[in-house]
Design a protein around this motif. Structure first.
Motif, PDB file in Angstrom:
ATOM      1  N   TYR A 208       0.869  -1.291   0.106  1.00  0.00           N
ATOM      2  CA  TYR A 208       0.006   0.055   0.081  1.00  0.00           C
ATOM      3  C   TYR A 208       1.044   1.075   0.072  1.00  0.00           C
ATOM      4  O   TYR A 208       0.330   2.340  -0.010  1.00  0.00           O
ATOM      5  N   MET A 243       0.146  -7.947   8.058  1.00  0.00           N
ATOM      6  CA  MET A 243      -0.778  -8.774   8.453  1.00  0.00           C
ATOM      7  C   MET A 243      -1.039  -8.536  10.065  1.00  0.00           C
ATOM      8  O   MET A 243      -0.432  -8.859  10.990  1.00  0.00           O
ATOM      9  N   PRO A 244      -1.895  -7.595  10.144  1.00  0.00           N
ATOM     10  CA  PRO A 244      -2.178  -7.096  11.513  1.00  0.00           C
ATOM     11  C   PRO A 244      -2.749  -7.993  12.599  1.00  0.00           C
ATOM     12  O   PRO A 244      -2.919  -7.897  13.720  1.00  0.00           O
ATOM     13  N   GLY A 245      -3.146  -9.022  12.045  1.00  0.00           N
ATOM     14  CA  GLY A 245      -3.539 -10.229  12.768  1.00  0.00           C
ATOM     15  C   GLY A 245      -2.713 -10.997  13.467  1.00  0.00           C
ATOM     16  O   GLY A 245      -1.526 -10.755  13.480  1.00  0.00           O
ATOM     17  N   ASN A 246      -3.086 -12.221  13.676  1.00  0.00           N
ATOM     18  CA  ASN A 246      -2.123 -13.545  14.271  1.00  0.00           C
ATOM     19  C   ASN A 246      -1.670 -14.291  13.404  1.00  0.00           C
ATOM     20  O   ASN A 246      -0.462 -14.728  13.698  1.00  0.00           O
ATOM     21  N   ALA A 247      -1.992 -14.509  12.160  1.00  0.00           N
ATOM     22  CA  ALA A 247      -1.534 -15.689  11.221  1.00  0.00           C
ATOM     23  C   ALA A 247      -0.094 -15.019  10.726  1.00  0.00           C
ATOM     24  O   ALA A 247       0.211 -13.715  10.539  1.00  0.00           O
ATOM     25  N   MET A 250       0.366 -16.272   4.532  1.00  0.00           N
ATOM     26  CA  MET A 250      -0.886 -16.668   4.066  1.00  0.00           C
ATOM     27  C   MET A 250      -0.708 -17.433   2.930  1.00  0.00           C
ATOM     28  O   MET A 250       0.462 -17.823   2.401  1.00  0.00           O
ATOM     29  N   ASN A 251      -1.883 -18.081   2.458  1.00  0.00           N
ATOM     30  CA  ASN A 251      -1.704 -18.936   1.218  1.00  0.00           C
ATOM     31  C   ASN A 251      -1.128 -18.485   0.074  1.00  0.00           C
ATOM     32  O   ASN A 251      -1.364 -17.156  -0.174  1.00  0.00           O
ATOM     33  N   VAL A 254      -3.302 -16.972  -2.364  1.00  0.00           N
ATOM     34  CA  VAL A 254      -4.058 -15.680  -1.757  1.00  0.00           C
ATOM     35  C   VAL A 254      -3.270 -14.369  -1.816  1.00  0.00           C
ATOM     36  O   VAL A 254      -3.500 -13.408  -2.034  1.00  0.00           O
ATOM     37  N   ILE A 258      -3.835 -10.883  -3.766  1.00  0.00           N
ATOM     38  CA  ILE A 258      -4.038  -9.633  -2.970  1.00  0.00           C
ATOM     39  C   ILE A 258      -3.084  -8.460  -3.664  1.00  0.00           C
ATOM     40  O   ILE A 258      -3.491  -7.327  -3.934  1.00  0.00           O
TER      41      ILE A 258
ATOM     42  N   THR B 136      -8.646 -21.845   4.130  1.00  0.00           N
ATOM     43  CA  THR B 136      -7.945 -20.729   3.528  1.00  0.00           C
ATOM     44  C   THR B 136      -8.508 -19.247   3.984  1.00  0.00           C
ATOM     45  O   THR B 136      -7.967 -18.184   4.354  1.00  0.00           O
ATOM     46  N   ARG B 139      -7.755 -18.373   7.356  1.00  0.00           N
ATOM     47  CA  ARG B 139      -6.435 -18.087   7.742  1.00  0.00           C
ATOM     48  C   ARG B 139      -6.159 -16.516   6.938  1.00  0.00           C
ATOM     49  O   ARG B 139      -5.556 -15.777   7.732  1.00  0.00           O
ATOM     50  N   THR B 140      -6.805 -16.071   6.110  1.00  0.00           N
ATOM     51  CA  THR B 140      -6.828 -14.614   5.722  1.00  0.00           C
ATOM     52  C   THR B 140      -7.478 -13.688   6.577  1.00  0.00           C
ATOM     53  O   THR B 140      -6.859 -12.844   7.150  1.00  0.00           O
ATOM     54  N   ASP B 142      -7.610 -14.455   9.906  1.00  0.00           N
ATOM     55  CA  ASP B 142      -6.667 -14.317  10.949  1.00  0.00           C
ATOM     56  C   ASP B 142      -5.784 -13.161  10.728  1.00  0.00           C
ATOM     57  O   ASP B 142      -5.117 -12.453  11.501  1.00  0.00           O
ATOM     58  N   ALA B 143      -5.067 -13.342   9.526  1.00  0.00           N
ATOM     59  CA  ALA B 143      -4.002 -12.524   8.751  1.00  0.00           C
ATOM     60  C   ALA B 143      -4.362 -10.757   8.911  1.00  0.00           C
ATOM     61  O   ALA B 143      -3.568 -10.192   9.384  1.00  0.00           O
ATOM     62  N   ALA B 144      -5.697 -10.813   8.552  1.00  0.00           N
ATOM     63  CA  ALA B 144      -6.035  -9.452   8.437  1.00  0.00           C
ATOM     64  C   ALA B 144      -6.586  -8.920  10.021  1.00  0.00           C
ATOM     65  O   ALA B 144      -6.983  -7.598   9.806  1.00  0.00           O
ATOM     66  N   GLY B 145      -6.700  -9.673  11.033  1.00  0.00           N
ATOM     67  CA  GLY B 145      -6.966  -9.327  11.955  1.00  0.00           C
ATOM     68  C   GLY B 145      -8.531  -8.976  12.420  1.00  0.00           C
ATOM     69  O   GLY B 145      -9.104  -8.344  12.983  1.00  0.00           O
ATOM     70  N   SER B 170      -4.937 -20.972  12.228  1.00  0.00           N
ATOM     71  CA  SER B 170      -5.708 -19.863  12.599  1.00  0.00           C
ATOM     72  C   SER B 170      -6.866 -20.213  13.081  1.00  0.00           C
ATOM     73  O   SER B 170      -7.314 -19.349  13.940  1.00  0.00           O
ATOM     74  N   HIS B 173      -6.730 -18.872  16.525  1.00  0.00           N
ATOM     75  CA  HIS B 173      -6.302 -17.776  17.019  1.00  0.00           C
ATOM     76  C   HIS B 173      -7.481 -16.620  17.034  1.00  0.00           C
ATOM     77  O   HIS B 173      -7.562 -15.674  17.698  1.00  0.00           O
ATOM     78  N   SER B 257     -10.625 -13.034  -0.070  1.00  0.00           N
ATOM     79  CA  SER B 257      -9.362 -12.590   0.348  1.00  0.00           C
ATOM     80  C   SER B 257      -9.088 -11.166  -0.142  1.00  0.00           C
ATOM     81  O   SER B 257      -8.417 -10.254   0.680  1.00  0.00           O
ATOM     82  N   TYR B 261      -8.925  -7.753   2.276  1.00  0.00           N
ATOM     83  CA  TYR B 261      -7.631  -6.926   2.236  1.00  0.00           C
ATOM     84  C   TYR B 261      -7.930  -5.529   1.863  1.00  0.00           C
ATOM     85  O   TYR B 261      -7.066  -4.757   2.208  1.00  0.00           O
ATOM     86  N   VAL B 264      -8.519  -4.303   5.095  1.00  0.00           N
ATOM     87  CA  VAL B 264      -7.213  -4.014   5.851  1.00  0.00           C
ATOM     88  C   VAL B 264      -6.602  -2.621   5.246  1.00  0.00           C
ATOM     89  O   VAL B 264      -6.268  -1.824   6.043  1.00  0.00           O
TER      90      VAL B 264
END
Lengths: 269, 269
Positions: A208, A243-247, A250-251, A254, A258, B136, B139-140, B142-145, B170, B173, B257, B261, B264
């Motif tokens: 971004y 990745m503001p979350g916990n993972a 990513m796949n 995916v 993105i 999947t 998981r996304t 989770d990554a995104a919070g 994920s 989480h 995803s 995002y 995000v």
């Protein structure tokens, strides 16, 4: 009227060839591949070279004749064979075969033809090993209107049946260059002011924070190991996806999608 | 020192239970599920309830003892069993078993606890049928919070081993509410000024035309059929993902995803 030739022996040369084409070696040798299923066969453009079509007798009788006529009329000179349902199941590569497949010629794209494109949008995939991921990334690149996808040596075979299936026909829409020498390709692209942006967990900037509206190549690496050091060092810049979350990851299809779509967002404005 | 109990019979109750837990019926009845593989077991948080761990003798001897000690020390009261490699292969759900699995208790989340969150970021998945896609998407998210994922009735079982595997941990989480009644949920969320944005090919606006920084629920539908009319009609707005290229659709976990995002991107600014 539909004119087909009935095949009644598994020793028939076309049947034998379809079975052999499940192997990469045979696909490499003959430069052919199989597109199986109604949707995929429907996606084949009129100017694509098809060798022949095989239909199961059930498919021929079950569905609307019009459907088959529409497909065959796109390819007036095409040889169409029919086989029994039992034989079709033997040559099919799917669990529940629909009863239609086409043996197609591979299209060989010349890398140099693309790299001179003005303001291009390229996707470079290094050593993607899962066929589903490769097909999905090609499908996204096609949806995004990318100009070309380059596959490095070590990617799963583009003509693997699972790649073809998960690409959902995008392989017929969008040029895909295979066995590309990425070290050479990247140098060439950079010399034409195309920025090579490597999706990388160690990136300082996020996708971004960068301008994706000029000529770009988005570089995506292997599922388990990411990009090789050799190739990521050649890129213009390492770029991370926040990745503001916990993972922690990513796949790959995916993450790649993105990234590709952030370029779409910026480029359609 | 690692203290384990050796199991030498396939009639042992734990072995029998692991085999039964491959079925949804048994998982529903016992509220247990299996997390298999080193990475997944490592992801289990300390406060998650684990019933027992099963290790293969090969795993116990092959790898660093420290690794197993680390895992077991997180759960001091845990029962750890060992079985022969042959037995492990019989109970494993993977082609090349690593030799470690944990039988875990399902966490039941109360939907109402989440819907009062301020400015939330929710993902609503309707009738996702492919386990890989569901895992999947989790998981996304989770990554995104994201704050919570809601699954409608008719989604593939969250505790299916392929969902767990493709979620890459994920599921441990991020809260996932299952069997949610989407007509009720969506009304509730809308009454709290949470915009329910449905990913839909018929959307007039694109995801780049809307504000995603307030309370939102991103609504994603089934692979083949998209969202049901009933549910998409309840949404605040239908939103499309632009496809400037040739593909007419995208893989559902990719489309979801990309949507997640874009939220995000807007929310981290």
């Amino acid at each position: 009227m539909i004119t087909t030739i009935n095949i009644t022996s598994l020793q028939n040369k076309y049947i034998k060839q379809v079975n052999l084409l499940k192997q990469k070696k045979e696909r490499d040798k003959t430069k052919l591949f199989i597109a199986e299923g109604e949707r995929l066969v429907n996606e084949i453009p009129q100017d694509w070279k098809i060798e022949y079509i095989i239909l199961s007798e059930n498919y021929l009788s079950d569905v609307n004749t019009q459907k088959i006529c529409n497909i065959l009329s796109k390819f007036p000179q095409i040889k169409a064979f029919t086989v029994s349902q039992k034989y079709f199941e033997k040559i099919s590569d799917t669990v529940t075969p629909q009863g239609i497949l086409a043996v197609c010629r591979q299209k060989i794209y010349n890398e140099n033809k693309f790299i001179n494109k003005k303001n291009p949008f390229f996707i470079l995939l290094e050593r993607i090993s899962d066929p589903g991921n490769l097909g999905t990334l090609i499908r996204t690149a096609d949806a995004a209107g990318a100009d070309c996808v380059f596959l490095s040596k070590g990617c799963v075979d583009l003509y693997n049946s699972k790649v073809i299936r998960s690409s959902m026909g995008s392989i017929f829409h969008l040029p895909v260059v295979i066995n590309s020498e990425f070290d050479v390709l990247i140098e060439n692209l950079k010399s034409k002011n195309i920025n090579i942006l490597a999706a990388h967990l160690k990136g300082k900037k996020t996708l971004y924070d960068i301008n994706l509206t000029n000529g770009i190549g988005i570089l995506i690496g292997n599922e388990a190991n990411g990009l090789s050091d050799e190739i990521s060092e050649k890129s213009t810049e390492l770029i991370k996806i926040p990745m503001p979350g916990n993972a922690e990851s990513m796949n790959v299809s995916v993450a790649g999608s993105i990234f590709i779509y952030e370029a779409v967002r910026q480029r359609i404005k």
